[in-house]
Design a protein around this motif. Structure first.
Motif, PDB file in Angstrom:
ATOM      1  N   GLY A  25       1.438  -4.487   3.728  1.00 17.94           N
ATOM      2  CA  GLY A  25       1.429  -3.222   3.957  1.00 17.94           C
ATOM      3  C   GLY A  25       2.460  -2.520   2.855  1.00 17.94           C
ATOM      4  O   GLY A  25       3.579  -2.877   2.533  1.00 17.94           O
ATOM      5  N   TYR A  26       2.028  -1.456   2.371  1.00 16.70           N
ATOM      6  CA  TYR A  26       2.654  -0.562   1.405  1.00 16.70           C
ATOM      7  C   TYR A  26       4.160  -0.313   1.751  1.00 16.70           C
ATOM      8  O   TYR A  26       5.047  -0.558   0.989  1.00 16.70           O
ATOM      9  N   GLN A  27       4.039   0.479   2.890  1.00 12.81           N
ATOM     10  CA  GLN A  27       5.555   0.996   3.022  1.00 12.81           C
ATOM     11  C   GLN A  27       6.773  -0.255   3.534  1.00 12.81           C
ATOM     12  O   GLN A  27       7.760  -0.298   2.850  1.00 12.81           O
ATOM     13  N   ALA A  28       6.008  -1.215   4.036  1.00 11.71           N
ATOM     14  CA  ALA A  28       7.111  -2.449   4.142  1.00 11.71           C
ATOM     15  C   ALA A  28       7.305  -3.151   2.981  1.00 11.71           C
ATOM     16  O   ALA A  28       8.507  -3.603   2.777  1.00 11.71           O
ATOM     17  N   ALA A  29       6.350  -3.225   2.078  1.00 12.94           N
ATOM     18  CA  ALA A  29       6.612  -3.795   0.731  1.00 12.94           C
ATOM     19  C   ALA A  29       7.769  -2.983   0.051  1.00 12.94           C
ATOM     20  O   ALA A  29       8.638  -3.537  -0.543  1.00 12.94           O
TER      21      ALA A  29
ATOM     22  N   LEU B 290       9.828  -6.989  10.965  1.00  5.58           N
ATOM     23  CA  LEU B 290       9.286  -6.392   9.679  1.00  5.58           C
ATOM     24  C   LEU B 290       7.937  -5.545  10.504  1.00  5.58           C
ATOM     25  O   LEU B 290       6.972  -6.367  10.574  1.00  5.58           O
ATOM     26  N   GLY B 291       7.995  -4.476  10.961  1.00  6.77           N
ATOM     27  CA  GLY B 291       6.960  -3.809  11.316  1.00  6.77           C
ATOM     28  C   GLY B 291       6.200  -4.612  12.647  1.00  6.77           C
ATOM     29  O   GLY B 291       4.803  -4.785  12.601  1.00  6.77           O
ATOM     30  N   GLY B 292       7.174  -5.495  13.448  1.00  5.38           N
ATOM     31  CA  GLY B 292       6.546  -6.088  14.610  1.00  5.38           C
ATOM     32  C   GLY B 292       6.244  -7.612  14.216  1.00  5.38           C
ATOM     33  O   GLY B 292       5.815  -8.354  15.164  1.00  5.38           O
TER      34      GLY B 292
ATOM     35  N   ALA C  65      -0.402  -4.629  -0.870  1.00  4.05           N
ATOM     36  CA  ALA C  65       0.181  -3.299  -0.711  1.00  4.05           C
ATOM     37  C   ALA C  65      -0.406  -2.054  -1.220  1.00  4.05           C
ATOM     38  O   ALA C  65      -0.530  -1.000  -0.822  1.00  4.05           O
ATOM     39  N   ASN C  66      -0.764  -2.357  -2.514  1.00  3.46           N
ATOM     40  CA  ASN C  66      -1.467  -1.235  -3.298  1.00  3.46           C
ATOM     41  C   ASN C  66      -2.666  -0.560  -2.796  1.00  3.46           C
ATOM     42  O   ASN C  66      -3.197   0.446  -2.884  1.00  3.46           O
ATOM     43  N   THR C  67      -3.457  -1.396  -2.231  1.00  5.78           N
ATOM     44  CA  THR C  67      -4.802  -1.000  -1.430  1.00  5.78           C
ATOM     45  C   THR C  67      -4.729  -1.026  -0.024  1.00  5.78           C
ATOM     46  O   THR C  67      -5.709  -1.033   0.802  1.00  5.78           O
ATOM     47  N   ASP C  68      -3.446  -0.832   0.532  1.00  5.51           N
ATOM     48  CA  ASP C  68      -3.213  -0.685   2.021  1.00  5.51           C
ATOM     49  C   ASP C  68      -4.270   0.627   2.581  1.00  5.51           C
ATOM     50  O   ASP C  68      -3.866   1.692   1.814  1.00  5.51           O
ATOM     51  N   PRO C  69      -5.204   0.553   3.395  1.00  7.42           N
ATOM     52  CA  PRO C  69      -5.906   1.512   3.682  1.00  7.42           C
ATOM     53  C   PRO C  69      -5.132   2.657   4.297  1.00  7.42           C
ATOM     54  O   PRO C  69      -5.364   4.022   4.094  1.00  7.42           O
TER      55      PRO C  69
ATOM     56  N   ARG D  22      -2.831   8.359  -1.394  1.00 11.07           N
ATOM     57  CA  ARG D  22      -2.846   7.987  -3.097  1.00 11.07           C
ATOM     58  C   ARG D  22      -3.314   9.301  -3.835  1.00 11.07           C
ATOM     59  O   ARG D  22      -3.129   9.266  -4.911  1.00 11.07           O
ATOM     60  N   GLN D  23      -4.032  10.294  -3.284  1.00 10.99           N
ATOM     61  CA  GLN D  23      -4.302  11.494  -4.143  1.00 10.99           C
ATOM     62  C   GLN D  23      -3.113  12.296  -4.481  1.00 10.99           C
ATOM     63  O   GLN D  23      -3.200  12.885  -5.488  1.00 10.99           O
ATOM     64  N   SER D  24      -2.069  12.323  -3.726  1.00 12.20           N
ATOM     65  CA  SER D  24      -0.973  13.108  -4.109  1.00 12.20           C
ATOM     66  C   SER D  24       0.224  12.279  -4.679  1.00 12.20           C
ATOM     67  O   SER D  24       0.981  12.703  -5.224  1.00 12.20           O
ATOM     68  N   LEU D  25      -0.049  10.887  -4.736  1.00 15.39           N
ATOM     69  CA  LEU D  25       0.924  10.117  -5.409  1.00 15.39           C
ATOM     70  C   LEU D  25       0.701  10.042  -6.991  1.00 15.39           C
ATOM     71  O   LEU D  25      -0.394  10.262  -7.407  1.00 15.39           O
ATOM     72  N   SER D  26       2.055   9.909  -7.664  1.00  9.18           N
ATOM     73  CA  SER D  26       1.632   9.593  -9.075  1.00  9.18           C
ATOM     74  C   SER D  26       1.242   8.390  -9.495  1.00  9.18           C
ATOM     75  O   SER D  26       1.069   7.260  -8.518  1.00  9.18           O
ATOM     76  N   LYS D  27       0.752   8.406 -10.845  1.00  7.41           N
ATOM     77  CA  LYS D  27      -0.137   7.030 -11.289  1.00  7.41           C
ATOM     78  C   LYS D  27       0.973   5.819 -11.090  1.00  7.41           C
ATOM     79  O   LYS D  27       0.597   4.648 -10.932  1.00  7.41           O
ATOM     80  N   GLY D  28       2.137   6.018 -11.461  1.00  5.37           N
ATOM     81  CA  GLY D  28       3.361   5.076 -11.198  1.00  5.37           C
ATOM     82  C   GLY D  28       3.674   4.581  -9.694  1.00  5.37           C
ATOM     83  O   GLY D  28       4.622   4.104  -9.654  1.00  5.37           O
ATOM     84  N   ALA D  29       3.047   5.245  -8.923  1.00  5.50           N
ATOM     85  CA  ALA D  29       3.478   5.007  -7.580  1.00  5.50           C
ATOM     86  C   ALA D  29       2.905   3.557  -6.903  1.00  5.50           C
ATOM     87  O   ALA D  29       3.661   3.067  -5.811  1.00  5.50           O
ATOM     88  N   HIS D  30       2.135   2.837  -7.468  1.00  8.20           N
ATOM     89  CA  HIS D  30       1.637   1.544  -7.584  1.00  8.20           C
ATOM     90  C   HIS D  30       3.196   0.700  -7.513  1.00  8.20           C
ATOM     91  O   HIS D  30       4.112   1.049  -8.080  1.00  8.20           O
ATOM     92  N   LEU D  31       3.100  -0.535  -6.807  1.00  4.19           N
ATOM     93  CA  LEU D  31       3.964  -1.645  -6.919  1.00  4.19           C
ATOM     94  C   LEU D  31       3.664  -2.624  -8.045  1.00  4.19           C
ATOM     95  O   LEU D  31       4.390  -3.692  -7.924  1.00  4.19           O
ATOM     96  N   ALA D  32       2.845  -2.507  -8.889  1.00  2.00           N
ATOM     97  CA  ALA D  32       2.225  -3.493  -9.769  1.00  2.00           C
ATOM     98  C   ALA D  32       3.650  -3.771 -10.792  1.00  2.00           C
ATOM     99  O   ALA D  32       3.762  -5.053 -10.952  1.00  2.00           O
ATOM    100  N   TRP D  33       4.588  -3.151 -10.806  1.00  2.00           N
ATOM    101  CA  TRP D  33       5.827  -3.150 -11.691  1.00  2.00           C
ATOM    102  C   TRP D  33       6.992  -3.411 -10.759  1.00  2.00           C
ATOM    103  O   TRP D  33       7.974  -3.731 -11.304  1.00  2.00           O
TER     104      TRP D  33
END
Length: 436
Positions: free
Chosen positions: A39-43, A284-286, A302-306, A312-323
């Motif tokens: 999960g994105y928020q949990a990660a 952790l979230g149950g 996490a990056n592909t969390d539905p 994601r439309q409003s998130l910046s490009k760097g909001a992914h967790l790949a780094w």
């Protein structure tokens, strides 16, 4: 997570895991249990939380109890080393400061100048064939050669370093390869203490943090390990996307920067890593996670969390967790992006009619719990003669390139040395070509 089924469809596995919550139990390797955060928020919460989680694998309960064999294939990636990846608090801050200050001295223009001749050299090796494996002939070798250059490796050490790093990532006699890697790095450190240069190794040695040889060796292992495998996968996965012209048409007309961003969001080169150890039993979230057990962050999951589809439309490009995120976030993302961008530009410009030599959906992915890595990237193109590449003196890694033929006649001294047969690796061959 160590089987071919997971390698073929990791996102299907992440979707199934999410049905039970933001995290799920997994097996990283035979006998190695962990909890994977999908999960994105949990990660993001775990990555930024230094109060409830530690990065120090010496807390790993199963390993301390002797339940994990010392030859388990995940231990080289998860076992403790005294570097800034596996430390916390003041120790982490001291080591990370030395690393970030040294990396900050790498001028982006210099990085690009160093990539360009290496890319041209590698392309020359296969440009006349009309076919190539862009993974093993190009994306795999370019970061190895580049890091030899950035870290100031002479030919003898560089050849052995390239070979041992490649063997570790390929799982070929990893124990012996790790011993050889350690020996190479200790030789390099001793050399740079005697003869410092304009390179990352020398800058780490000279840093006010005063790293000892063991600390220097383990920072170099981390930097090379974190740079070589992810970089080759970033280059390979982005090239696959750019060369894919299926019904979705995603690759057609896509800019290289867009392809890299798409890969970092949807197919990150290191898909699951950043292992944390809870300091106490935690909810952790149950999902209950026991203290001192591995909690692995799934950047790919996490990056592909539905739940992010709208956000994601409003998130910046760097909001992914790949780094990554938080105090252990990757300190070299700018350099890593420039390396991939330059490498991809070079091969697309040199071979403009480059196309896949197999359907994209039939390509094989390497099994393994941590990476998202192609096994091969076969391509075809119109054969072209070897190009004229830029010459750089090995003693001045930041020097401006000058035109030179792809083969430089040997000096009398070097001809005498060549009379003694020795097997050359890619690094010494590269240095021979660019020696002026």
């Amino acid at each position: 997570m160590h089987g071919q089924d997971f390698a073929a469809d990791p996102h299907g596995a992440y979707d199934r895991m999410r049905s039970t919550g933001p995290a799920a139990p997994v097996e990283l390797a035979p006998g190695v249990d962990a909890t994977l955060v999908v999960g994105y928020q949990a990660a993001r919460s775990v990555l930024q939380n230094t109060n409830d989680f530690s990065r120090d694998p010496r807390r790993w309960k199963a390993l301390n109890q002797g339940l994990i064999a010392l030859d388990n294939p995940v231990l080289p990636m998860m076992g403790y080393r005294p570097n800034c990846l596996f430390t916390d608090g003041a120790v982490h801050l001291r080591l990370r400061k030395a690393v970030t200050d040294s990396l900050d001295r790498l001028n982006i223009s210099r990085v690009r100048r160093d990539v360009e001749p290496i890319a041209a050299f590698l392309i020359d090796q296969f440009s006349e064939r009309g076919r190539a494996d862009l993974l093993n002939d190009y994306a795999k070798l370019l970061p190895l050669l580049l890091f030899n250059r950035l870290f100031g490796c002479p030919a003898g050490i560089g050849d052995r370093l390239t070979s041992s790093m490649s063997a570790i990532f390929d799982g070929r006699d990893a124990l012996k390869a790790n011993e050889e890697l350690t020996a190479c790095l200790m030789e390099l450190i001793a050399l740079k203490r005697r003869e410092p240069g304009d390179d990352v190794t020398s800058w780490l040695i000279q840093h006010p943090a005063g790293l000892n040889d063991e600390e220097l060796k383990d920072q170099l292992v981390m930097l090379m390990g974190a740079g070589v495998e992810p970089e080759r996968n970033l280059i390979g996965n982005a090239l696959l996307l750019l060369l894919s012209h299926g019904s979705s048409g995603r690759g057609a007309g896509m800019l290289i920067e867009e392809a890299l961003d798409h890969v970092l969001w949807n197919n990150p080169p290191i898909a699951n890593y950043a292992t944390h150890y809870p300091l106490h039993d935690i909810d952790l979230g149950g999902v209950r996670v026991e203290a001192d057990t591995p909690l692995v962050i799934s950047f790919g999951g996490a990056n592909t969390d539905p739940s992010l589809r709208t956000a994601r439309q409003s998130l910046s490009k760097g909001a992914h967790l790949a780094w990554g995120a938080g105090p252990h976030a990757c300190p070299a993302k700018s350099s890593a992006t420039v390396i991939a961008l330059t490498a991809i530009e070079a091969v697309l410009n040199a071979l403009p009619d480059l196309t896949l030599d197999a359907p994209a959906d039939e390509l094989q992915w390497r099994p393994g719990p941590f990476h998202r890595a192609l096994a091969a990237l076969p391509v075809r193109f119109t054969p072209t003669p070897g190009t004229r590449v830029a010459a750089l003196s090995p003693s001045t890694p930041g020097a401006a390139p000058t035109a030179a033929p792809s083969h430089v006649p040997a000096s009398p001294a070097s001809r005498h040395q060549e009379a003694i047969p020795r097997k050359k690796g890619f690094w010494s061959t590269f240095l021979d070509i660019f020696r002026v």
